[in-house]
Write a protein that holds these residues in place. Structure first.
Motif, PDB file in Angstrom:
ATOM      1  N   ALA A   1     -11.983  11.443 -20.076  1.00 34.24           N
ATOM      2  CA  ALA A   1     -11.956  12.007 -20.794  1.00 34.24           C
ATOM      3  C   ALA A   1     -11.031  13.183 -20.250  1.00 34.24           C
ATOM      4  N   VAL A   2      -9.471  12.856 -20.591  1.00 29.14           N
ATOM      5  CA  VAL A   2      -8.317  13.976 -20.217  1.00 29.14           C
ATOM      6  C   VAL A   2      -7.639  14.644 -21.094  1.00 29.14           C
ATOM      7  N   ASP A   3      -6.882  15.511 -20.096  1.00 30.84           N
ATOM      8  CA  ASP A   3      -5.983  15.718 -21.902  1.00 30.84           C
ATOM      9  C   ASP A   3      -4.609  15.106 -22.449  1.00 30.84           C
ATOM     10  N   ARG A   4      -4.302  14.374 -21.729  1.00 29.31           N
ATOM     11  CA  ARG A   4      -3.203  13.585 -22.545  1.00 29.31           C
ATOM     12  C   ARG A   4      -2.891  12.593 -21.484  1.00 29.31           C
ATOM     13  N   PHE A   5      -2.268  11.925 -21.962  1.00 30.29           N
ATOM     14  CA  PHE A   5      -1.426  10.677 -21.234  1.00 30.29           C
ATOM     15  C   PHE A   5      -0.221  11.205 -20.917  1.00 30.29           C
ATOM     16  N   LEU A   6       0.113  10.741 -19.882  1.00 31.96           N
ATOM     17  CA  LEU A   6       2.278  10.884 -18.939  1.00 31.96           C
ATOM     18  C   LEU A   6       3.223  10.015 -19.255  1.00 31.96           C
ATOM     19  N   GLY A   7       2.233   8.697 -19.428  1.00 30.84           N
ATOM     20  CA  GLY A   7       2.876   7.726 -19.231  1.00 30.84           C
ATOM     21  C   GLY A   7       2.695   6.391 -17.505  1.00 30.84           C
ATOM     22  N   GLU A   8       3.400   5.826 -17.257  1.00 25.76           N
ATOM     23  CA  GLU A   8       3.526   4.628 -15.786  1.00 25.76           C
ATOM     24  C   GLU A   8       4.116   4.990 -14.976  1.00 25.76           C
ATOM     25  N   ARG A   9       4.174   5.145 -13.962  1.00 24.45           N
ATOM     26  CA  ARG A   9       4.944   5.763 -12.606  1.00 24.45           C
ATOM     27  C   ARG A   9       4.804   4.519 -11.259  1.00 24.45           C
TER      28      ARG A   9
ATOM     29  N   LEU B   1       0.792  -1.624   0.102  1.00 26.13           N
ATOM     30  CA  LEU B   1      -0.490  -0.238   0.149  1.00 26.13           C
ATOM     31  C   LEU B   1       1.186   1.287   0.218  1.00 26.13           C
ATOM     32  N   SER B   2       2.815   0.866  -0.107  1.00 23.02           N
ATOM     33  CA  SER B   2       3.016   2.208   0.537  1.00 23.02           C
ATOM     34  C   SER B   2       3.279   2.919  -1.172  1.00 23.02           C
ATOM     35  N   VAL B   3       3.555   1.695  -2.214  1.00 18.02           N
ATOM     36  CA  VAL B   3       3.827   1.703  -3.448  1.00 18.02           C
ATOM     37  C   VAL B   3       3.130   1.522  -4.178  1.00 18.02           C
ATOM     38  N   VAL B   4       2.665   2.657  -5.662  1.00 18.06           N
ATOM     39  CA  VAL B   4       1.574   1.901  -6.437  1.00 18.06           C
ATOM     40  C   VAL B   4       1.657   2.696  -7.625  1.00 18.06           C
ATOM     41  N   ARG B   5       1.512   1.733  -8.697  1.00 20.66           N
ATOM     42  CA  ARG B   5       1.380   1.709 -10.270  1.00 20.66           C
ATOM     43  C   ARG B   5       0.546   2.903 -10.634  1.00 20.66           C
ATOM     44  N   SER B   6       0.554   3.774 -10.919  1.00 23.58           N
ATOM     45  CA  SER B   6       0.171   5.003 -11.880  1.00 23.58           C
ATOM     46  C   SER B   6      -0.168   5.242 -12.792  1.00 23.58           C
ATOM     47  N   LEU B   7      -1.271   5.070 -13.222  1.00 28.73           N
ATOM     48  CA  LEU B   7      -1.387   5.574 -15.240  1.00 28.73           C
ATOM     49  C   LEU B   7      -1.347   7.496 -14.688  1.00 28.73           C
ATOM     50  N   LEU B   8      -0.325   8.002 -15.224  1.00 27.34           N
ATOM     51  CA  LEU B   8      -0.173   9.546 -15.553  1.00 27.34           C
ATOM     52  C   LEU B   8      -0.627  10.544 -16.001  1.00 27.34           C
ATOM     53  N   VAL B   9      -1.754  11.795 -16.047  1.00 29.07           N
ATOM     54  CA  VAL B   9      -2.441  12.150 -16.861  1.00 29.07           C
ATOM     55  C   VAL B   9      -2.581  13.536 -17.167  1.00 29.07           C
ATOM     56  N   ASP B  10      -2.364  14.128 -17.963  1.00 26.14           N
ATOM     57  CA  ASP B  10      -3.124  15.937 -17.434  1.00 26.14           C
ATOM     58  C   ASP B  10      -4.239  16.053 -17.688  1.00 26.14           C
ATOM     59  N   VAL B  11      -4.817  16.795 -16.544  1.00 19.59           N
ATOM     60  CA  VAL B  11      -5.702  17.355 -16.393  1.00 19.59           C
ATOM     61  C   VAL B  11      -6.273  18.820 -16.644  1.00 19.59           C
ATOM     62  N   GLY B  12      -5.995  19.666 -17.648  1.00 14.15           N
ATOM     63  CA  GLY B  12      -5.808  21.424 -16.729  1.00 14.15           C
ATOM     64  C   GLY B  12      -4.304  21.609 -17.146  1.00 14.15           C
ATOM     65  N   GLY B  13      -3.602  21.126 -17.555  1.00 12.00           N
ATOM     66  CA  GLY B  13      -2.232  21.231 -16.586  1.00 12.00           C
ATOM     67  C   GLY B  13      -1.273  20.980 -15.607  1.00 12.00           C
ATOM     68  N   GLU B  14      -2.069  19.892 -15.055  1.00  9.78           N
ATOM     69  CA  GLU B  14      -2.033  19.261 -13.765  1.00  9.78           C
ATOM     70  C   GLU B  14      -1.429  18.071 -13.644  1.00  9.78           C
ATOM     71  N   ALA B  15      -1.111  17.630 -12.603  1.00  6.42           N
ATOM     72  CA  ALA B  15      -0.880  15.572 -13.223  1.00  6.42           C
ATOM     73  C   ALA B  15      -1.888  15.086 -12.417  1.00  6.42           C
ATOM     74  N   TYR B  16      -2.796  14.340 -12.342  1.00  6.18           N
ATOM     75  CA  TYR B  16      -3.543  13.292 -11.564  1.00  6.18           C
ATOM     76  C   TYR B  16      -2.575  11.756 -11.954  1.00  6.18           C
ATOM     77  N   ALA B  17      -2.893  11.117 -10.810  1.00  2.00           N
ATOM     78  CA  ALA B  17      -2.122   9.584 -11.323  1.00  2.00           C
ATOM     79  C   ALA B  17      -3.911   8.567 -10.597  1.00  2.00           C
ATOM     80  N   PHE B  18      -4.101   7.501 -11.943  1.00  2.00           N
ATOM     81  CA  PHE B  18      -4.972   6.823 -11.140  1.00  2.00           C
ATOM     82  C   PHE B  18      -4.608   5.386 -10.953  1.00  2.00           C
ATOM     83  N   PRO B  19      -4.496   4.719 -10.491  1.00  2.00           N
ATOM     84  CA  PRO B  19      -3.929   3.345  -9.630  1.00  2.00           C
ATOM     85  C   PRO B  19      -4.581   2.360 -11.088  1.00  2.00           C
ATOM     86  N   LEU B  20      -3.101   1.583 -11.177  1.00  2.00           N
ATOM     87  CA  LEU B  20      -3.648   0.886 -12.769  1.00  2.00           C
ATOM     88  C   LEU B  20      -4.411  -0.332 -12.656  1.00  2.00           C
ATOM     89  N   ALA B  21      -4.603  -0.920 -10.403  1.00  2.00           N
ATOM     90  CA  ALA B  21      -5.613  -1.497 -10.787  1.00  2.00           C
ATOM     91  C   ALA B  21      -7.028  -1.423 -11.340  1.00  2.00           C
TER      92      ALA B  21
END
Length: 780
Positions: A584-592, A499-519
């Motif tokens: 719908a998001v602005d763009r994908f920033l990759g996985e982290r 629970l300390s580390v989560v693999r996430s999809l980073l996206v750009d929404v309105g110029g800010e970065a958000y992370a969606f847990p890949l699970a």
């Protein structure tokens, strides 16, 4: 409280730790002896554990613990010498002795261990009771030697208790048998905290969870900071290249001016060249040192983080000590015979997840024994061995922790599940008959659902599997049920490794970065705007052959809308089979891989946000709470407040004619929309007159196409409202209706309609010609 009181309290804490460790040894050994009564290694382990507990209890003055442990030790010694044969009934009583030892250590005022408890334990051990499901004559095989041994033990125990009440026993005295051998020293070492073990490399230390979390958080920040050196080193390399270019330019200048300057000027220019070359060499050397330091620092920071993260991990076996006893006792109480196996005890599991697994695993094991396993007679009648097999397994797979509970019982009767679904009115008989196997099995995870018609002390309330499901959802995992009728079933929990580390999809929404847990991410896709359709006033797109609602992340997260005339939309598909949406998001920033940073408790629960994290460049990123996000989407859908995403041709929508189609029939509505959009018109749809009126007041339209017979507000009322409102009376209105009588046509035209088209004579060109006559071509 005096110093003596404080010293005794600390000794009691040590004894509790010692009792916890040694009673686990005793429980494991007793369960092994039940299967293999002559197992010399198990007997030796149990004897030593009982002896160690006896010595520890004597040192802190717990006479009750001394008495119980001493009697158990003598029982094991008798079995080692062949004077006593341990039977399942003996194991039952000895396991109760283990429970008594734990109670002695806890010293709870509401449940004290009395002399009557100890005397009762002595009597039961001297003459174990009959075991349910077994013939009394086979329950315990006593010999005259057995009776003599227990009589001597009881007399010896009473004599020792009397002697110890008459005089105090010093801490370094011999044990009750008078021996001062190695086992006695082992007991003393155990009670005094094992000074030899304290110097061992594998010793265990107790650390507060908050301190460990803080170390992990700081190590994560150190890792982020160490990665800042790499771009800094790259910028220094660019500076070195710039300096080299400057040196080359100075050399060229020197060569050009060599014949035009005097010696003094040339000497000064040569000094500048020499200084610049020296600076270049010094800079190169420092860059090499920085590069070595960057690599070393990044490596050390990674090692520090990995070690800190490993401190959160514990072997799965740490949480399974009690389960063999639970399985044995429950199986015997139900008259069943079960062989229990634990696989993967060394599998590393996050500390927090491990702490949360206790109740779910207990429910799954009880479910397997109570519901899945048959009685020995039933198993033999079906050609199975009388002893059933239950397996608890933990393993890592594809970056996930898989924990399964499987049995070789009767499996799950799908007809019984279907009947229970109907009986509890969760579905009607017709719907239940169409449910697939997996859909039926999913009902088992619902709260309050049970296969039992009557509640027992083991099951029937429908809370066990629901508790499993809730725990799994809480840690962003899933649970699957696999069924093989007549051969068994298997419950599999798929959980994150930590629970300390989560693999996430980073996206750009309105110029800010958000992370969606890949699970929680089902799919990511670049959706062509032309594939976005309108159904029931909401935007959808086709996904796996089904329409899926489309929602903007800007509206959900309160971000600023970015005007980007792209031909496609970046979409994150979340949810499950029952509830799926595209975000719908602005763009994908990759996985982290992100280190989860809990938000400040003073902020409370932030809507749609679970936690925060730091990216490699030190920027903050918010981790989305997907379950909360789905609830927000559902609220917007029910309120009809969803923002629209422009389709491909909507980029030039302001230059095209805009038509509002008001029609309660889905088929006719979609047909009209597709015809008009194919001709180039921008189209908005409404499902009835009221919806059309609200849409008209919130937008700008060149034409309204409406039916007459609709719920809430019919077409005649809508036309009347439009023509009476000064803001809309200039908007042309066309009625398209099945009613082709003269009086219906007259009513529509009297209300103010500009055109009346009967659906009975409706065809593609008739509608398009009428629209063109009223407002012209789409792009005029």
């Amino acid at each position: 409280m005096t110093d003596d009181d404080l010293s005794r309290q600390s000794l009691l804490e040590l004894f509790r730790e010692e009792a916890g460790a040694q009673t686990r040894v005793l429980s494991d050994g007793l369960l092994a002896l039940e299967q293999r009564p002559a197992d010399a290694a198990a007997l030796e382990a149990c004897m030593r554990a009982a002896h160690s507990l006896k010595g520890a209890a004597r040192i802190i003055g717990l006479q009750d613990g001394v008495d119980i442990a001493h009697l158990m030790e003598e029982c094991f010694v008798g079995a080692q010498r062949g004077e006593l044969r341990l039977t399942p009934a003996h194991i039952d009583v000895l396991l109760r002795g283990v429970d008594l030892l734990l109670r002695v250590g806890e010293a709870k005022p509401d449940a004290p261990v009395t002399r009557a408890d100890i005397d009762g334990f002595v009597r039961r051990l001297s003459s174990p009771p009959a075991v349910a499901g077994e013939a009394p004559t086979n329950d315990v095989e006593h010999t005259d030697a057995d009776v003599d041994v227990y009589a001597q033990l009881q007399a010896q125990l009473q004599a020792e208790a009397l002697a110890q009440r008459q005089e105090a026993v010093p801490a370094d005295s011999t044990d009750s048998t008078g021996s001062t051998g190695s086992t006695g020293s082992t007991g003393s070492a155990a009670a005094t905290g094992k000074p030899d073990a304290a110097r061992h490399a594998d010793r265990m230390l107790r650390v507060r969870a908050a301190n460990l979390d803080r170390v992990l958080s700081l190590s994560g920040e150190v890792l982020v900071e160490s990665r800042w050196l790499k771009p800094f080193a790259s910028s220094m390399l660019r500076m070195k290249r710039t300096q080299r270019d400057t040196s080359l330019a100075l050399d060229a200048l020197y060569d050009t001016l060599a014949g035009h300057l005097d010696e003094v000027a040339l000497s000064a220019l040569a000094d500048v060249r020499t200084a610049l070359n020296g600076m270049q060499q010094t800079l190169g050397a420092r860059i090499d040192e920085l590069d070595r330091y960057e690599r070393s620092s990044a490596n050390l920071a990674q090692l520090l983080y990995d070690e800190a993260l490993q401190c959160r991990m514990r072997p799965f076996g740490d949480a399974t000590h009690a389960y063999p006893r639970v399985v044995r006792d429950l199986a015997r109480s139900l008259g069943k015979r079960v062989t229990f196996e634990i696989v993967g005890t060394s599998t590393q599991v996050d500390r927090d997840i491990l702490d949360m697994l206790d109740a779910p695993l207990g429910h799954l094991l009880r479910n397997a024994i109570d519901h899945g396993i048959e009685t020995p007679e039933q198993r033999m009648a079906r050609g199975k061995p009388a002893d059933a097999h239950v397996t608890l397994e933990a393993r890592h797979s594809a970056g996930k922790l898989l924990i399964s509970v499987s049995d070789d019982g009767a499996g799950i009767d799908l007809d019984t599940v279907r009947a229970s679904v109907i009986r509890r009115k969760l579905a009607d008989a017709e719907t239940a008959a169409r449910l697939s196997e997996q859909e039926l099995l999913d009902f088992l995870l619902l709260p309050g659902f049970s296969m039992r018609e009557h509640v027992t002390d083991v099951s029937g309330r429908g809370v066990g599997l629901d508790a499993v499901h809730e725990m799994v959802k809480a840690v962003r995992g899933t649970v699957r049920i696999f069924n093989d009728p007549g051969k068994g079933s298997r419950f599999v929990m798929q959980l994150p490794l930590t629970l300390s580390v989560v693999r996430s999809l980073l996206v750009d929404v309105g110029g800010e970065a958000y992370a969606f847990p890949l699970a929680h991410v089902r799919r990511t896709l670049e959706l062509a705007r032309a594939r976005i359709d309108m159904l029931e006033g909401q935007q959808h797109f086709a996904f796996d052959g089904k329409p899926v609602g489309l929602v903007t992340a800007h509206q959900l997260l309160g971000a600023q809308q970015v005007d980007a005339a792209r031909e496609s939309v970046s979409v994150v598909v979340i949810g499950d089979e029952r509830e799926t949406y595209g975000i719908a998001v602005d763009r994908f920033l990759g996985e982290r891989m992100l280190v989860v940073q809990p938000l400040d408790a003073r902020l409370g629960k932030i809507r749609d946000i679970a936690a925060g994290a730091l990216m490699e460049n030190g920027d903050a990123v918010l981790i989305v709470d997907v379950d909360d996000l789905l609830r927000s989407v559902d609220k917007l859908v029910r309120g009809g407040q969803l923002d629209k995403i422009g389709r491909a041709h909507d980029v030039a929508a302001r230059q095209r004619k805009h038509v509002l189609v008001v029609e309660d029939s889905l088929t006719v509505r979609e047909l009209e929309r597709k015809l008009l959009e194919k001709r180039g018109y921008a189209v908005t749809v409404a499902v009835d007159g009221m919806d059309g009126w609200n849409a008209l007041r919130s937008g700008s339209f060149d034409l309204v196409v409406t039916d007459i017979d609709m719920p809430r507000m019919d077409g005649i009322e809508l036309v009347t409202l439009i023509k009476r409102d000064p803001a809309f009376k200039h908007v042309p209105v066309m009625i398209v209706s099945y009613k082709d009588r003269d009086e219906d046509r007259r009513r529509g035209l009297e209300a103010g309609a500009d055109y009346y088209l009967a659906k009975g004579s409706f065809h593609d060109e008739a509608l398009l010609d009428a629209v063109r006559d009223l407002i012209g071509e789409a792009t005029q």
